[in-house]
Structure formats: structure tokens, C-alpha cells
Design an enzyme around this catalytic site. Structure first.
Site, PDB file in Angstrom:
ATOM      1  N   LYS A  11       0.854  -1.199   0.000  1.00  0.00           N
ATOM      2  CA  LYS A  11       0.000   0.000   0.000  1.00  0.00           C
ATOM      3  C   LYS A  11       0.883   1.239   0.000  1.00  0.00           C
ATOM      4  CE  LYS A  11      -4.559   0.059   0.471  1.00  0.00           C
ATOM      5  NZ  LYS A  11      -5.395  -0.714  -0.445  1.00  0.00           N
ATOM      6  N   THR A  58      -3.485  -5.790   0.206  1.00  0.00           N
ATOM      7  CA  THR A  58      -2.918  -4.452   0.467  1.00  0.00           C
ATOM      8  C   THR A  58      -3.784  -3.714   1.489  1.00  0.00           C
ATOM      9  OG1 THR A  58      -4.051  -3.239  -1.293  1.00  0.00           O
ATOM     10  CG2 THR A  58      -1.998  -4.357  -1.889  1.00  0.00           C
ATOM     11  N   ARG A 176      26.577  35.253  -8.445  1.00  0.00           N
ATOM     12  CA  ARG A 176      25.248  34.882  -8.932  1.00  0.00           C
ATOM     13  C   ARG A 176      24.369  34.472  -7.755  1.00  0.00           C
ATOM     14  NH1 ARG A 176      25.756  28.702 -11.494  1.00  0.00           N
ATOM     15  NH2 ARG A 176      26.618  27.793  -9.609  1.00  0.00           N
ATOM     16  N   GLN A 228      28.307  21.525  -7.794  1.00  0.00           N
ATOM     17  CA  GLN A 228      29.046  20.283  -7.583  1.00  0.00           C
ATOM     18  C   GLN A 228      29.985  20.403  -6.383  1.00  0.00           C
ATOM     19  OE1 GLN A 228      28.354  21.668 -10.568  1.00  0.00           O
ATOM     20  NE2 GLN A 228      28.485  20.203 -12.246  1.00  0.00           N
ATOM     21  N   HIS A 256      17.612  28.509 -11.591  1.00  0.00           N
ATOM     22  CA  HIS A 256      18.248  29.702 -12.144  1.00  0.00           C
ATOM     23  C   HIS A 256      17.426  30.974 -11.910  1.00  0.00           C
ATOM     24  CE1 HIS A 256      20.815  26.787 -14.068  1.00  0.00           C
ATOM     25  NE2 HIS A 256      19.805  26.267 -14.735  1.00  0.00           N
TER      26      HIS A 256
END
Ligand SMILES: O=c1[nH]c(=O)c2[nH]c(=O)[nH]c2[nH]1
Length: 295
Positions: A11, A58, A176, A228, A256
């Protein structure tokens, strides 16, 4: 001749709310979670021979989640997942693995006139605490994590020195906006049995708090060269802080925010150092992933 190469069922989207009432103080503590419980085992004939005698419905799996939420503590979610999964193996000899996924939703206590309120809470964001546990007769694998923790920094992020060739239009930037929805998962060393999960159970809440604080701190103070490089630092620090964790993974969208050139209107300066109004970009977005393991 086809053959069943993998099968699991159960479930999903089982919504559970549990309240703990402290009789002495009148303080309530609430937990809301969404549970998915899937099982594997000798269930092949239910697929290949229409044999329902091996099927725990289930609906029964859903009922079991509610009963076990009543019987067991639901905090930390790692413990509840392990105990719930173990129940399916103990109860049904033909089942071999239970996969329990839990998403814990935020209910943060309200502060009213400077005082924590005993029974009122608010949803402070869509962030969830996530647990994914595989309980088998050989041992228990647990992954813990954070999802949908949305963060933004308005400076302290750069991206330059990347490959420039005939496919490149992106300018290099030394300043940025950086924003992402944190999806982080840390995988615990395998537990041999439920007793090992229960022993030192405080590790789960402690590491959740520590990992969340590391995410915030590294995000805020890292002079980021890229998504990264920043995410790798987070992984390193979580591994250092949590010796029982084997590996840490991140999946981070790079959300962005684009500068808007407004010079067409009365020569307004709104780029580079003068940029104040930006366009949050709905997509496409970068998607950066990594997994760092203890060597
Ligand atoms: O931190 C980033 N990593 C990238 O790989 C990438 N690629 C891109 O276009 N912008 C960024 N930013």
C-alpha cells in the site's frame, strides 16, 4: 518463455497522524507521515497462476500500518519503519523482504505571545524528513534524508572556467544567485537485526539534526565555485559527523535566476553590479547529483 524476474506489492500513500498527550503538562506532540509498505517473497504464483492464497491484501497491509502506529513509537521514523517491516517478516513466513518508505511532514509548534503553544502547530514549508528501509531476514538497510528543503543565497556563488566551445552561450559569472531544493540521503551501515537498530536509536534524530545544520551552514558560508563543489563539501562533513553512515548522496536542481536587461526603458541599469530585479526561471533547470562513500 517469460518468467517473473521481480515483484513487490503493498500500500502506498497511507496517511497517518499520531498525537502524544503529556497528561502532566497538557503538552501535545504530533507526527504526520505518509507511508508506503511493499513486500516481497514467495508470491510468484499470485502473478503467474492467479493464486491469491499467498497474497496478504494491500488493505490488510494498510490496516497493519495503523495498528503498528498505535502500538509502537513513530519517532524516530527509522525505528518505526524497521519495526513495521520486521512485523511483516515475523507474521508471514513466506515473505522475505519488506520495503518501508516514510515521509514525515512538518508540524512546527506555534509560538504565541512568546510562549510555545501546547497544542497548535503550523506547516513551515514543504520540506519532509524521509526514511527508506529494506527489512530482510539477512539484515536491515536504512536510508534517511531530507527532501524539498528550498534554499537561496543572494551572493557567494560563482560559476566560471567551464568548457567553452561552439555550443556555449553561458557567460562566466563571479557573483550569482544560488537556489535549490535540497534532496539529501544518507545510508546507514547495514544493521544485522532489529535489536541493532534499537540499540543507540538516538543516532537517527541526532544525525538528522546534524545533517540539516551542515546543509544550512555549508550552503550559507561556502564561497561556491559550483553546485558540484558545494554539495561535495556537504557530503564530506556529514560523513565526518556521522561515523555509522556509509555514504551520502545529494540531488540538487540548480534553480536559475536570470538578470533582466531593462536598459530599453529610459536607460535603466539592471545588469551586472546594478542588477536588482531578476527573473526566477521555471525551467529548464540544471540537475546535479553525487554520492560520496566512506573509503
Ligand atoms: O553550479 C553549476 N554547475 C553546472 O554544471 C552548471 N552548468 C550551468 O549551465 N550552470 C551551472 N552551475
Amino acid at each position: 518463455m517469460p518468467s517473473l524476474s521481480a515483484a513487490r506489492y503493498g500500500k502506498d500513500n497511507v496517511r497517518v497522524y499520531k498525537v502524544h498527550r503529556d497528561e502532566k503538562t497538557g503538552v501535545h506532540t504530533v507526527t504526520e507521515m505518509t507511508v508506503c509498505a511493499l513486500v516481497e517473497g514467495d508470491i510468484e504464483t499470485s502473478y503467474t497462476k492467479a493464486d491469491n492464497s499467498v497474497v496478504v491484501a494491500t488493505d490488510s497491509i494498510k490496516n497493519t500500518i495503523y495498528i503498528k502506529a498505535k502500538e509502537f513509537p513513530v519517532n524516530p521514523p527509522e525505528l518505526f519503519a524497521a519495526k513495521l517491516g520486521q512485523h511483516f517478516l515475523d507474521k508471514y513466513a513466506h515473505l522475505s523482504v519488506a520495503h518501508i518508505d516514510i515521509k514525515v511532514h512538518r508540524w512546527t509548534r506555534m509560538v504565541i505571545d512568546g510562549e510555545p503553544h501546547p497544542h497548535s502547530f503550523w506547516r513551515d514549508g514543504e520540506e519532509t524528513r524521509n526514511v527508506s528501509a529494506d527489512i530482510s531476514r539477512e539484515g536491515i538497510t536504512i536510508r534517511s534524508g531530507i527532501r524539498d528543503l528550498t534554499v537561496l543565497k543572494s551572493t557567494g556563488s560563482a560559476f566560471h572556467g567551464f568548457v567553452r566551445d561552439e555550443f556555449t552561450t553561458l557567460p562566466e559569472v563571479w557573483d550569482r544567485i544560488m537556489s535549490t531544493d535540497v534532496d539529501s540521503t544518507w545510508t546507514w551501515k547495514k544493521f544485522n537485526n532489529l535489536a541493532e537498530v534499537e540499540e543507540g536509536v538516538e543516532r537517527f534524530n541526532k544525525t538528522y539534526e546534524t545533517a540539516r545544520n551542515i546543509v544550512f551552514k555549508v550552503f550559507a558560508i561556502d564561497d561556491s565555485a559550483s553546485v558540484q563543489a558545494t554539495m561535495y563539501r556537504m557530503c564530506e562533513q556529514i560523513l565526518e559527523a556521522a561515523p555509522e553512515v556509509d555514504k551520502v548522496a545529494f540531488s540538487l536542481p540548480n534553480k536559475h535566476y536570470f538578470e533582466i536587461d531593462l536598459s530599453w526603458h529610459k536607460g535603466i541599469k539592471n545588469t551586472g553590479k546594478d542588477a536588482e530585479v531578476y527573473m526566477p526561471f521555471p525551467g529548464p533547470n540544471g540537475l546535479i547529483k553525487c554520492e560520496v562513500s566512506r573509503s
